[in-house]
Design an enzyme around this catalytic site. Structure first.
Site, PDB file in Angstrom:
ATOM      1  N   ARG A   1      75.334  26.660 -43.219  1.00  0.00           N
ATOM      2  CA  ARG A   1      75.736  26.256 -41.877  1.00  0.00           C
ATOM      3  C   ARG A   1      76.322  24.867 -41.826  1.00  0.00           C
ATOM      4  O   ARG A   1      75.963  24.001 -42.615  1.00  0.00           O
ATOM      5  CB  ARG A   1      74.519  26.274 -40.945  1.00  0.00           C
ATOM      6  CG  ARG A   1      74.267  27.611 -40.349  1.00  0.00           C
ATOM      7  CD  ARG A   1      73.208  27.512 -39.284  1.00  0.00           C
ATOM      8  NE  ARG A   1      73.092  28.791 -38.597  1.00  0.00           N
ATOM      9  CZ  ARG A   1      72.101  29.094 -37.773  1.00  0.00           C
ATOM     10  NH1 ARG A   1      71.143  28.223 -37.541  1.00  0.00           N
ATOM     11  NH2 ARG A   1      72.075  30.261 -37.186  1.00  0.00           N
TER      12      ARG A   1
ATOM     13  N   GLU B   1      77.332  35.888 -45.363  1.00  0.00           N
ATOM     14  CA  GLU B   1      77.284  37.074 -44.509  1.00  0.00           C
ATOM     15  C   GLU B   1      77.094  38.359 -45.313  1.00  0.00           C
ATOM     16  O   GLU B   1      76.381  39.260 -44.897  1.00  0.00           O
ATOM     17  CB  GLU B   1      78.546  37.179 -43.649  1.00  0.00           C
ATOM     18  CG  GLU B   1      78.663  36.095 -42.578  1.00  0.00           C
ATOM     19  CD  GLU B   1      77.517  36.122 -41.577  1.00  0.00           C
ATOM     20  OE1 GLU B   1      76.793  37.126 -41.509  1.00  0.00           O
ATOM     21  OE2 GLU B   1      77.346  35.119 -40.860  1.00  0.00           O
TER      22      GLU B   1
ATOM     23  N   LEU C   1      68.317  41.594 -55.311  1.00  0.00           N
ATOM     24  CA  LEU C   1      68.728  41.430 -53.910  1.00  0.00           C
ATOM     25  C   LEU C   1      68.963  42.777 -53.211  1.00  0.00           C
ATOM     26  O   LEU C   1      68.934  42.859 -51.985  1.00  0.00           O
ATOM     27  CB  LEU C   1      69.987  40.561 -53.838  1.00  0.00           C
ATOM     28  CG  LEU C   1      70.373  39.960 -52.495  1.00  0.00           C
ATOM     29  CD1 LEU C   1      69.217  39.224 -51.833  1.00  0.00           C
ATOM     30  CD2 LEU C   1      71.557  39.009 -52.649  1.00  0.00           C
TER      31      LEU C   1
ATOM     32  N   TYR D   1      70.859  46.730 -52.487  1.00  0.00           N
ATOM     33  CA  TYR D   1      72.156  47.234 -52.007  1.00  0.00           C
ATOM     34  C   TYR D   1      73.275  46.745 -52.920  1.00  0.00           C
ATOM     35  O   TYR D   1      74.145  45.968 -52.527  1.00  0.00           O
ATOM     36  CB  TYR D   1      72.408  46.786 -50.572  1.00  0.00           C
ATOM     37  CG  TYR D   1      71.597  47.533 -49.542  1.00  0.00           C
ATOM     38  CD1 TYR D   1      71.389  48.907 -49.647  1.00  0.00           C
ATOM     39  CD2 TYR D   1      71.054  46.883 -48.443  1.00  0.00           C
ATOM     40  CE1 TYR D   1      70.645  49.594 -48.705  1.00  0.00           C
ATOM     41  CE2 TYR D   1      70.305  47.560 -47.496  1.00  0.00           C
ATOM     42  CZ  TYR D   1      70.114  48.918 -47.630  1.00  0.00           C
ATOM     43  OH  TYR D   1      69.387  49.600 -46.700  1.00  0.00           O
TER      44      TYR D   1
ATOM     45  N   TYR E   1      81.269  43.817 -38.393  1.00  0.00           N
ATOM     46  CA  TYR E   1      80.395  42.669 -38.178  1.00  0.00           C
ATOM     47  C   TYR E   1      80.868  41.454 -38.968  1.00  0.00           C
ATOM     48  O   TYR E   1      81.042  40.362 -38.403  1.00  0.00           O
ATOM     49  CB  TYR E   1      78.932  42.992 -38.556  1.00  0.00           C
ATOM     50  CG  TYR E   1      78.159  41.712 -38.695  1.00  0.00           C
ATOM     51  CD1 TYR E   1      77.728  41.026 -37.568  1.00  0.00           C
ATOM     52  CD2 TYR E   1      77.962  41.119 -39.949  1.00  0.00           C
ATOM     53  CE1 TYR E   1      77.108  39.797 -37.672  1.00  0.00           C
ATOM     54  CE2 TYR E   1      77.344  39.893 -40.064  1.00  0.00           C
ATOM     55  CZ  TYR E   1      76.914  39.243 -38.920  1.00  0.00           C
ATOM     56  OH  TYR E   1      76.319  38.021 -39.023  1.00  0.00           O
TER      57      TYR E   1
ATOM     58  N   ASP F   1      75.330  42.134 -34.736  1.00  0.00           N
ATOM     59  CA  ASP F   1      74.337  42.549 -35.730  1.00  0.00           C
ATOM     60  C   ASP F   1      73.108  43.080 -34.994  1.00  0.00           C
ATOM     61  O   ASP F   1      73.120  43.245 -33.773  1.00  0.00           O
ATOM     62  CB  ASP F   1      73.983  41.364 -36.640  1.00  0.00           C
ATOM     63  CG  ASP F   1      73.142  40.338 -35.906  1.00  0.00           C
ATOM     64  OD1 ASP F   1      73.219  40.288 -34.663  1.00  0.00           O
ATOM     65  OD2 ASP F   1      72.408  39.596 -36.576  1.00  0.00           O
TER      66      ASP F   1
ATOM     67  N   CYS G   1      67.659  37.722 -17.524  1.00  0.00           N
ATOM     68  CA  CYS G   1      67.378  38.912 -18.346  1.00  0.00           C
ATOM     69  C   CYS G   1      66.719  39.999 -17.498  1.00  0.00           C
ATOM     70  O   CYS G   1      65.675  39.800 -16.884  1.00  0.00           O
ATOM     71  CB  CYS G   1      66.475  38.545 -19.522  1.00  0.00           C
ATOM     72  SG  CYS G   1      66.060  39.966 -20.562  1.00  0.00           S
TER      73      CYS G   1
ATOM     74  N   THR H   1      64.973  52.812 -49.047  1.00  0.00           N
ATOM     75  CA  THR H   1      65.206  52.950 -47.620  1.00  0.00           C
ATOM     76  C   THR H   1      64.945  54.372 -47.131  1.00  0.00           C
ATOM     77  O   THR H   1      64.332  54.566 -46.091  1.00  0.00           O
ATOM     78  CB  THR H   1      66.665  52.593 -47.282  1.00  0.00           C
ATOM     79  OG1 THR H   1      66.933  51.299 -47.775  1.00  0.00           O
ATOM     80  CG2 THR H   1      66.889  52.625 -45.787  1.00  0.00           C
TER      81      THR H   1
END
Length: 370
Positions: free
Chosen positions: A36, A59, A102, A104, A142, A160, A228, A319
């Site tokens: 960031r 990302e 990590l 995937y 995304y 997301d 909200c 998963t």
DNA sequence: CACGCGTGGCC
DNA sequence: TGGCCAAGCGT
């Protein structure tokens, strides 16, 4: 299908209020993260755009993966490959090795392919149009929107899981996921600010990650509690609604620990498509719904030889199914003529092994016969 | 478009 | 402890 939500979108004034209060909350509660750039804060201050390479890398890693898990991988990648050209020059095996654990793993192959696309098609600079980003390997709606907003400071709405949840609660979206996806994306788009698009996008995600979380709604701390609609009803946790999930099946298989007299163990590269694609592993039988008996286990063995079944099983949860793996040691009777490589135990750390394979190695250490 | 695709943390 | 969840994408 046009019962978009229980309550309509906000007026122009209300949107401006929501945008302002969220950005103020973001500046106030800002969490530093390795990828960031801090908000400049202040009046109209747009945060300077971050390096597109760093935004993209983070990302991709953050897809379906928690911040805490990603941080060490992100640091290691950035230190080893400081820019997209360096990553593009790297052998795929090095990237897979750095990615091990990590999960995937298609992400790692796409990451590498994307780096090469950036170099060959774009001269090593990330394109700054959403459509061009979308055309890159591993970059979906995304990630393209996130890069547009965070790196290029363009108005875009990355949606997301956090944004879905925050939006569903804010509007009391009654449609259940995953069907509600398009509806929620449209509503989220109505909130997006023209100003500080990168900070706004990250603020939405931070809000979902720290205040408006899946299991708790800490409405006391929420900058949007006054607007909200789920909070007004007192039932924020009822949103987003979801259709019931299928139960996770168990599948059974056999893993073959081929050991040569000199102690080397046989590994092969797994097929690119499919489970643990592209990573290294020991041979495995097909996975079946029923337990595999000794006879079938011997029949599935990749080579002929003396088989010894180790006690216990390796359990690993993916998963979409739970894997129960029997492990057997196999001393080949004849020379090896199947594709793969023999690896000395002291060199296991040199090859790209997914966590399942590390569990198997550990299982053999504990239960194996020396 | 529903499904396949990892792993670790949480209660 | 088993189910749920986490900054999704490709097919």
């Amino acid at each position: 299908m046009e019962k978009a939500s229980e309550t309509p979108p906000f007026s122009r004034d209300a949107r401006a209020r929501l945008q302002g209060s969220l950005l103020a909350w973001y500046d106030r509660t800002y969490r530093e993260l390795p990828w960031r750039t801090p908000p400049r804060g202040g009046e109209n201050g747009d945060t300077p755009g971050a390096d597109p390479y760093r935004v993209w890398l983070s990302e991709i890693m953050l897809q379906q993966t928690t911040v805490a898990t990603v941080i060490p991988y992100y640091r290691a990648f950035l230190s080893r490959w400081p820019d997209v050209a360096a990553l593009a020059r790297a052998p795929l095996d090095d990237v897979l090795h750095a990615w091990q654990g990590l999960g995937y793993y298609a992400r790692a192959r796409n990451l590498h392919r994307c780096a090469r696309q950036i170099v060959s098609q774009w001269g090593g600079r990330f394109p700054s149009r959403e459509a061009d980003l979308r055309a890159l390997s591993g970059v979906g709606p995304y990630t393209a929107a996130a890069i547009m907003a965070i790196a290029f400071g363009q108005k875009a709405t990355p949606v997301d899981g956090n944004v879905v949840r925050v939006t569903a609660r804010l509007f009391c979206v009654s449609t259940a996921l995953p069907h509600a996806r398009a509806e929620i994306e449209a509503l989220a788009g109505t909130l997006t600010a023209d100003r500080r698009p990168g900070d706004f996008a990250q603020a939405m995600m931070d809000l979902g990650a720290t205040v408006c979380t899946a299991k708790k709604a800490l409405c006391v701390h929420c900058p949007w509690k006054g607007d909200c609609r789920a909070h007004a009803r007192g039932t924020p946790l009822d949103y987003p609604r979801k259709t019931a999930k299928k139960k996770k099946p168990t599948r059974h298989g056999v893993a073959y620990w081929l050991r040569r007299p000199d102690g080397d163990v046989f590994f092969q590269r797994r097929e690119e498509k499919g489970l643990l694609g592209g990573m290294m592993g020991i041979p495995m039988s097909p996975l079946e719904e029923q337990k595999i008996g000794p006879n079938a286990a011997a029949r599935f063995a990749p080579v002929a030889g003396d088989i010894t079944f180790l006690s216990g099983v390796v359990i690993h949860v993916f998963t979409h199914f739970r894997l129960e793996l029997m492990v057997c040691v196999l001393v080949p009777r004849v020379g090896d003529d199947i594709p793969g490589m023999w690896v000395r135990e002291s060199h296991f750390s040199d090859i790209a092994l997914p966590t399942l394979m590390k569990k198997i190695i550990s299982h053999v250490r504990v239960n194996g016969l020396q």
